[in-house]
Design an enzyme around this catalytic site. Sequence first.
Site, PDB file in Angstrom:
ATOM      1  N   ARG A 158      32.592  16.629   2.106  1.00 18.33           N
ATOM      2  CA  ARG A 158      32.529  16.437   3.551  1.00 18.33           C
ATOM      3  C   ARG A 158      31.262  16.992   4.196  1.00 18.33           C
ATOM      4  O   ARG A 158      31.017  16.787   5.377  1.00 18.33           O
ATOM      5  CB  ARG A 158      33.759  17.094   4.197  1.00 18.33           C
TER       6      ARG A 158
ATOM      7  N   GLU B  16      29.307   8.461  10.333  1.00 20.45           N
ATOM      8  CA  GLU B  16      29.572   8.481  11.773  1.00 20.45           C
ATOM      9  C   GLU B  16      28.265   8.324  12.561  1.00 20.45           C
ATOM     10  O   GLU B  16      27.190   8.643  12.063  1.00 20.45           O
ATOM     11  CB  GLU B  16      30.262   9.787  12.153  1.00 20.45           C
TER      12      GLU B  16
ATOM     13  N   GLU C 166      35.390   8.184  17.429  1.00 20.82           N
ATOM     14  CA  GLU C 166      35.493   9.509  16.806  1.00 20.82           C
ATOM     15  C   GLU C 166      35.665  10.601  17.866  1.00 20.82           C
ATOM     16  O   GLU C 166      35.761  10.332  19.053  1.00 20.82           O
ATOM     17  CB  GLU C 166      34.287   9.785  15.904  1.00 20.82           C
TER      18      GLU C 166
ATOM     19  N   HIS D  22      31.047  11.911   5.280  1.00 23.34           N
ATOM     20  CA  HIS D  22      31.938  12.350   4.212  1.00 23.34           C
ATOM     21  C   HIS D  22      31.852  11.341   3.074  1.00 23.34           C
ATOM     22  O   HIS D  22      31.996  10.141   3.301  1.00 23.34           O
ATOM     23  CB  HIS D  22      33.374  12.457   4.729  1.00 23.34           C
TER      24      HIS D  22
ATOM     25  N   ASP E 218       0.844  -1.202   0.000  1.00 24.85           N
ATOM     26  CA  ASP E 218       0.000   0.000   0.000  1.00 24.85           C
ATOM     27  C   ASP E 218       0.875   1.246   0.000  1.00 24.85           C
ATOM     28  O   ASP E 218       1.433   1.622   1.032  1.00 24.85           O
ATOM     29  CB  ASP E 218      -0.917  -0.026   1.225  1.00 24.85           C
TER      30      ASP E 218
ATOM     31  N   GLU F  97      32.979   5.472  14.208  1.00 22.67           N
ATOM     32  CA  GLU F  97      33.013   5.420  12.750  1.00 22.67           C
ATOM     33  C   GLU F  97      33.503   4.045  12.318  1.00 22.67           C
ATOM     34  O   GLU F  97      34.463   3.513  12.872  1.00 22.67           O
ATOM     35  CB  GLU F  97      33.937   6.501  12.180  1.00 22.67           C
TER      36      GLU F  97
ATOM     37  N   GLU G 222      36.495  14.083  -1.906  1.00 21.83           N
ATOM     38  CA  GLU G 222      35.701  13.791  -0.707  1.00 21.83           C
ATOM     39  C   GLU G 222      34.818  14.996  -0.414  1.00 21.83           C
ATOM     40  O   GLU G 222      35.324  16.070  -0.070  1.00 21.83           O
ATOM     41  CB  GLU G 222      36.622  13.508   0.488  1.00 21.83           C
TER      42      GLU G 222
ATOM     43  N   ARG H  28      40.683  19.482   6.060  1.00 21.06           N
ATOM     44  CA  ARG H  28      39.368  19.093   6.540  1.00 21.06           C
ATOM     45  C   ARG H  28      38.447  20.265   6.843  1.00 21.06           C
ATOM     46  O   ARG H  28      37.302  20.066   7.259  1.00 21.06           O
ATOM     47  CB  ARG H  28      39.507  18.185   7.768  1.00 21.06           C
TER      48      ARG H  28
ATOM     49  N   GLU I 265      31.679   7.810   4.733  1.00 22.25           N
ATOM     50  CA  GLU I 265      32.157   7.635   6.113  1.00 22.25           C
ATOM     51  C   GLU I 265      31.020   8.076   7.031  1.00 22.25           C
ATOM     52  O   GLU I 265      30.901   9.261   7.367  1.00 22.25           O
ATOM     53  CB  GLU I 265      33.407   8.479   6.366  1.00 22.25           C
TER      54      GLU I 265
END
Length: 474
Positions: free
Chosen positions: A361, A131, A212, A269, A51, A220, A359, A340, A129
């Site tokens: 992030r 977390e 982490e 990330h 449904d 992680e 990457e 980062r 990645e």
Amino acid sequence: MAVENVLKLAQENNIEWFDFRFVDLSGRAHHISLPASEVDEDTFLNGVAFDGSSIPGFRGIEESDMVMMPDPESVFIDAFTAHPTLNIMCNIFTPDGERYERDPRGIAEKAEEYLQTSGVGTAAFFAPESEFFIFDDVRYQSDVNVSSYSVDSNEAFWNTNRKEDGGNLGFKIRKKGGYVPVAPVDSQQDIRSEMCRLLEEAGLRIERHHHEVATAGQAEINFRFDTLKLTADNLMKYKYIVHNTAQQYGKTATFMPKPLFGDNGSGMHVHQSIFDGDTPLFYEKGAYANLSEMALHYLGGILYHAPALIALTNPSTNSFKRLVPGYEAPVNLVFSKGNRSAAVRIPIASVTPKGCRIEFRTPDSTANPYLAFSAMLMAGLDGIKKKMDPRELGYGPFDKNIYELPEEDKVGIRSVPASLEEALDELEKDFDFLLEGDVFTADFIQNYISFKRAEAKDVAIRVHPHEFSLYYDC
């Protein structure tokens, strides 16, 4: 895996139930279980009815009949059921056999088909990645006269003075002090290892796990990259196994981006690259971060469309509690190698030509992975198609800690939207790139925006506990 091999696997493992699953707009899985005696090759040909009107954001009651079509390549044995169960991801179709345009997994398939017809490459690879926090207790309430939440963890720094059975043994994790300490400070080695064991049994290749940065059990686990749809399938397995392993240990796991005020949140990330057969297309030896022009154009598309993308990669009001400066949150729409503080980072440590990647992030795990990965691919392909050079567009590279730059040096650096509403406004203005190849449809985008605006309104109109601190004595 061929259908006959699925049925053989079920027979060899004494499977009693087949669990057919699909994913809604929010990225939550739903399931219907059939006895193994009722499943045969015709089940895979004709599908399983359900449904659609009972699934938020799908269909009205007047057109509610829908069909799950099982994907035999997605099977895995459930580790948490008392009765042996085989789980199978499904695509959604209408009763007349048409692919349902609001099916997130179907959108992921169309994104992969679009890449293959674009002439750019044969496959896009993704590695999230994702977390999460493991708490010992969570309580929350939202009602007419009360609004509250509370989370707790034996690891948390606020419990250094708590009375415990047998005495308080200390070794708590300081605020922002949780990055890879050894036991007994890291008390969750065994539960993460058990999660990894079960993930491997479900077919994921685990690369590593660790504690982490945040206090109170932030974790992680990294699993091996794969193609877009398969990685999204793996992320659904990952969340299912993390949630249920925590439950078995008498704990609770959450992928909520910002459950703690004043400490780091949980991101997702997303590493991504494109190959042509076995040839990596993002690598050029000697260039900046060994990144090819195609890769630069791809990340240029990501950064150019990022304000709109974020409505799909960070689709919760809580997402924007994480996207604030000072907590390793990538709020600056620039790129850099190994940095980062940038929204797009190019990893440079121990990278081979086939490992060369970008990457992104900014995303978090409230994202529906099928939608988020598809949208990122479409933005990147638009960047390649239009040769969007991030250097010319002012996106960097920025190889300094952007958080610590003087304000005058930050002029011209775009930031992420400040709220879900702002991100939805951006998506409303910029979604044509998602319509290429009919991967997304205008109907899907408009429905998604309405669906998410309702969530944002639900939060905005409610009284917040901190407002009592600010205004009760006015």
